[in-house]
Structure formats: C-alpha cells, structure tokens
Design a protein around this motif. Structure first.
Motif, PDB file in Angstrom:
ATOM      1  N   GLU A 170       0.850  -1.192   0.000  1.00 43.89           N
ATOM      2  CA  GLU A 170       0.000   0.000   0.000  1.00 43.89           C
ATOM      3  C   GLU A 170       0.883   1.237   0.000  1.00 43.89           C
ATOM      4  O   GLU A 170       1.849   1.331   0.749  1.00 43.89           O
ATOM      5  N   LEU A 171       0.505   2.216  -0.837  1.00 43.74           N
ATOM      6  CA  LEU A 171       1.262   3.461  -0.942  1.00 43.74           C
ATOM      7  C   LEU A 171       0.600   4.614  -0.208  1.00 43.74           C
ATOM      8  O   LEU A 171       1.282   5.522   0.269  1.00 43.74           O
ATOM      9  N   GLY A 172      -0.730   4.602  -0.127  1.00 40.95           N
ATOM     10  CA  GLY A 172      -1.414   5.701   0.548  1.00 40.95           C
ATOM     11  C   GLY A 172      -2.914   5.573   0.446  1.00 40.95           C
ATOM     12  O   GLY A 172      -3.444   4.797  -0.345  1.00 40.95           O
ATOM     13  N   ARG A 173      -3.591   6.377   1.283  1.00 35.95           N
ATOM     14  CA  ARG A 173      -5.049   6.386   1.305  1.00 35.95           C
ATOM     15  C   ARG A 173      -5.557   7.809   1.192  1.00 35.95           C
ATOM     16  O   ARG A 173      -4.930   8.747   1.690  1.00 35.95           O
ATOM     17  N   GLY A 174      -6.722   7.935   0.561  1.00 41.09           N
ATOM     18  CA  GLY A 174      -7.354   9.242   0.433  1.00 41.09           C
ATOM     19  C   GLY A 174      -8.829   9.140   0.722  1.00 41.09           C
ATOM     20  O   GLY A 174      -9.329   8.106   1.174  1.00 41.09           O
ATOM     21  N   VAL A 214      -4.270   3.610  -2.768  1.00 41.77           N
ATOM     22  CA  VAL A 214      -3.318   3.454  -3.861  1.00 41.77           C
ATOM     23  C   VAL A 214      -2.302   2.376  -3.472  1.00 41.77           C
ATOM     24  O   VAL A 214      -1.708   2.430  -2.389  1.00 41.77           O
ATOM     25  N   TYR A 215      -2.124   1.405  -4.367  1.00 40.94           N
ATOM     26  CA  TYR A 215      -1.182   0.310  -4.137  1.00 40.94           C
ATOM     27  C   TYR A 215      -0.078   0.347  -5.185  1.00 40.94           C
ATOM     28  O   TYR A 215      -0.285   0.795  -6.319  1.00 40.94           O
ATOM     29  N   LYS A 216       1.064  -0.164  -4.781  1.00 40.74           N
ATOM     30  CA  LYS A 216       2.085  -0.502  -5.759  1.00 40.74           C
ATOM     31  C   LYS A 216       1.767  -1.919  -6.221  1.00 40.74           C
ATOM     32  O   LYS A 216       1.589  -2.820  -5.396  1.00 40.74           O
ATOM     33  N   ALA A 217       1.656  -2.116  -7.526  1.00 46.44           N
ATOM     34  CA  ALA A 217       1.241  -3.420  -8.045  1.00 46.44           C
ATOM     35  C   ALA A 217       2.090  -3.802  -9.250  1.00 46.44           C
ATOM     36  O   ALA A 217       2.756  -2.952  -9.867  1.00 46.44           O
ATOM     37  N   HIS A 218       2.065  -5.091  -9.573  1.00 45.66           N
ATOM     38  CA  HIS A 218       2.837  -5.609 -10.703  1.00 45.66           C
ATOM     39  C   HIS A 218       1.898  -6.066 -11.810  1.00 45.66           C
ATOM     40  O   HIS A 218       0.908  -6.745 -11.555  1.00 45.66           O
ATOM     41  N   ASP A 219       2.217  -5.626 -13.015  1.00 43.95           N
ATOM     42  CA  ASP A 219       1.459  -6.054 -14.190  1.00 43.95           C
ATOM     43  C   ASP A 219       2.250  -7.163 -14.871  1.00 43.95           C
ATOM     44  O   ASP A 219       3.247  -6.894 -15.562  1.00 43.95           O
ATOM     45  N   ALA A 255       0.928   1.969 -10.394  1.00 41.35           N
ATOM     46  CA  ALA A 255       0.214   2.458  -9.217  1.00 41.35           C
ATOM     47  C   ALA A 255      -1.256   2.138  -9.447  1.00 41.35           C
ATOM     48  O   ALA A 255      -1.854   2.582 -10.438  1.00 41.35           O
ATOM     49  N   LEU A 256      -1.815   1.340  -8.560  1.00 49.16           N
ATOM     50  CA  LEU A 256      -3.199   0.891  -8.719  1.00 49.16           C
ATOM     51  C   LEU A 256      -4.076   1.625  -7.707  1.00 49.16           C
ATOM     52  O   LEU A 256      -3.922   1.451  -6.506  1.00 49.16           O
TER      53      LEU A 256
END
Length: 334
Positions: free
Chosen positions: A11-15, A20-25, A33-34
């Motif tokens: 997890e990168l942050g919340r609003g 917002v997550y760091k994710a892999h495609d 950034a998801l």
C-alpha cells in the motif's frame, strides 16, 4: 491479492476516495500504481461516477508532467485504475520545514502551470490542486496526479456535480469554490498561487483554526505580501503570486501557459512578470514624479519670497533727498 491481472505489492497511501497500491502487471512485467475505490464509497453512485471520471479525465491527456493512465477495470465489487508508477516524493513532504529558493520554486510551479494549461486546453479542470497531488521526481521534474474530482467540460454529458457541492482541500480552494460557484481552470491556477506562496514564505496565505475561519479569510481577506514575510527575495515573484490570489477570476492569469511564461520571466530581473500590466504602474510613477516636481517648485518659490521679505525688513530706509526728485540738478532753488 489481485485486482484484475494486477498483483498487489504494497500500500502506498489512502485518500478520501480510494487506496493506492504498488502493483505488478505480469502481462508486460512492469510496476504500476493501482488506485482502488474504497469499499465504503462503492455504495454511493456519486463517488463511483467521480472515480470513473478520473480515469476518463487523465486517460484523455498525454503530457510529460501528468501521470499516465494505463487501464481501468472492476473486481472484488469495486473499481480500479492502473496508472504510471512514479519514483519520487509528494511536494507536501518536500515543503515541510523549508523555504524554497526563487529559482527552485519557479521551476516547480512553471511545470505545474504548463501541465494545467495543457489539461485546461482539453476541457479538463483538476479542482483539487495541492502539494500532495504533485510528485517531485529525483531529477526535479513534477508529475501532476489525482484528477479524482476533475470536471470534464462535455456539453453532451449530464452535470454530475450537485449545485453547491464543495470539492477540494479547503486551504487551496479558490473563493468561487468556497462560495459553491462554477470552478474553471483559473481556480486551479489560484491553488497553484497558494502553493507558490507556501513554497517561498514557509507559510500559507490563509489559515485558521477551523474551516469556517479559513473560508472567511479566502473570501474576504487580502493575502499578506510575500516580501513582507521574508524568504521571497523577488518583487516580481511576489507580485505574480499576489495576482494569482486575486479574489476575482478575471483578475488572475487566464491560462496556465500565461502563468508559466510569467513565472519564467521572474528569473530575469530586468523584466516584468506580466507585461500587460506594466503600463499602469509606469504611468502612475511618472504622474507622481510630475506632482512632486511641481510641489518642489512651489515650495522653492515660497522660500525665495520669504527670504526676500526678511531682507526688506532688515534693510534701513534710504536717506531723505535734499531736493525733490523732480528738480533738475542744475536748477537753483526758489
């Protein structure tokens, strides 16, 4: 955990709207950034519409200073947006506890202004410009993010925002946003003016103990002069910031391009940041000089007159004439 094909890393942050997550495609082997709509927001159709609007807004634009959107989808009963993963720090972290040199502040703000000008030219208003939505990369480039409450100027679409609905972060909101009026690109440029003020002075132009006090200041109080607070170091930049914070939109910069150009001119000490406004101050200065010169002339005349009067008072009267002045010198007396 996955959303669609994207594998969550951290997890990168919340609003207010999502996480917002760091994710892999795995399909193209890259990090993204998801942004996922918060589950408690899914029950509200209004927030779902706003979230999808974000994808539509930034998916329409391609600019080096605006985050790139790759994909949008639905999973686990919610909605997600796959965006460019950025290496860097949000500007609100960089601002804390410091004042920016003029050149650094101008460089950052001019990039934001150019990005906004590009978006505005394509009918997109951000409406939530604030330091946390500006990412500063290691090479000092900015990326503008989070068009979550952007308003798309689409004449064929129904108006999604209810009248009087207040969006945005209070301290960066323009007077028209506070009053529930229509916000356009000039509202974004106002918010950028607030950020510029904060960068060069180390404080915000309007503040208060609560939202009501902040709104009162924004709508009724004049901002302090950045030069008076120290740290600005440039009269032209201070004037530019004050113009950006004008209460009326028509008194501000009308486009991001115009504001960016004026910001860059602040680095030239021999130029004025907004040439179209130079005539009035010059004319006023010339008129003032003429008035002062005339006043000095009057005072000098009065001084000379007073000296003359004093000299006349101190001068003894002439001796009486032996003969009336009308007698000729060779005419004998009677």
């Amino acid at each position: 955990m996955k959303y669609g094909r994207y594998e969550i890393i951290e997890e990168l942050g919340r609003g207010t709207m999502g996480v917002v997550y760091k994710a892999h495609d795995p399909q193209i082997d890259r990090m993204v950034a998801l942004k996922v709509l918060r589950e408690d927001r899914v029950v509200s159709q209004e927030f779902v519409v706003r979230f999808l609007r974000e994808a539509k807004a930034i998916g329409r634009i391609t600019h080096p200073n605006i985050v790139t959107v790759y994909d949008v989808g639905q999973d686990h009963g919610t909605i997600y947006i796959a965006m460019e993963y950025l290496e860097g720090r949000p500007l609100n972290d960089v601002i804390k506890g410091r004042r920016f040199p003029v050149e650094e502040a101008v460089n950052i703000c001019s990039q934001v202004a150019e990005a906004l000008g590009y978006a505005h030219g394509r009918g997109i208003t951000h409406r939530d410009i604030k330091p946390s939505n500006i990412i500063l990369t290691p090479d000092n480039r900015i990326k503008l993010t989070d068009f979550g409450i952007a308003r798309i100027e689409d004449p064929d679409a129904a108006q999604q925002t209810q009248a009087g609905d207040i969006l945005g972060t209070p301290v960066y909101m323009s007077p028209e946003q506070v009053l529930g009026k229509t916000a356009d690109g000039r509202s974004d440029l106002y918010a950028l003016g607030v950020i510029a003020f904060e960068m060069v002075t180390g404080q915000r132009p309007f503040d208060g103990g609560n939202i009501a006090a902040i709104f009162q200041s924004i709508t009724h109080q004049a901002p302090p002069d950045p030069m008076a607070l120290g740290g600005c170091g440039s009269r032209t930049l201070a004037d530019l910031i004050l113009r950006s914070l004008a209460k009326k939109p028509e008194d501000r910069f009308q486009t991001g391009e115009a504001m960016a150009a004026a910001l860059k001119r602040c680095l030239d000490s021999d130029s004025h940041p907004f040439p179209e406004m130079t005539r009035r101050p010059v004319k006023a200065a010339a008129s003032k000089k003429r008035v002062l010169a005339a006043l000095a002339g009057v005072l000098l005349t009065l001084a000379v007159a007073m000296i003359g009067i004093q000299m006349l008072r101190k001068t003894p009267p002439p001796p009486p004439l032996k003969h009336p002045p009308w007698r000729l010198r060779n005419q004998p007396p009677n």
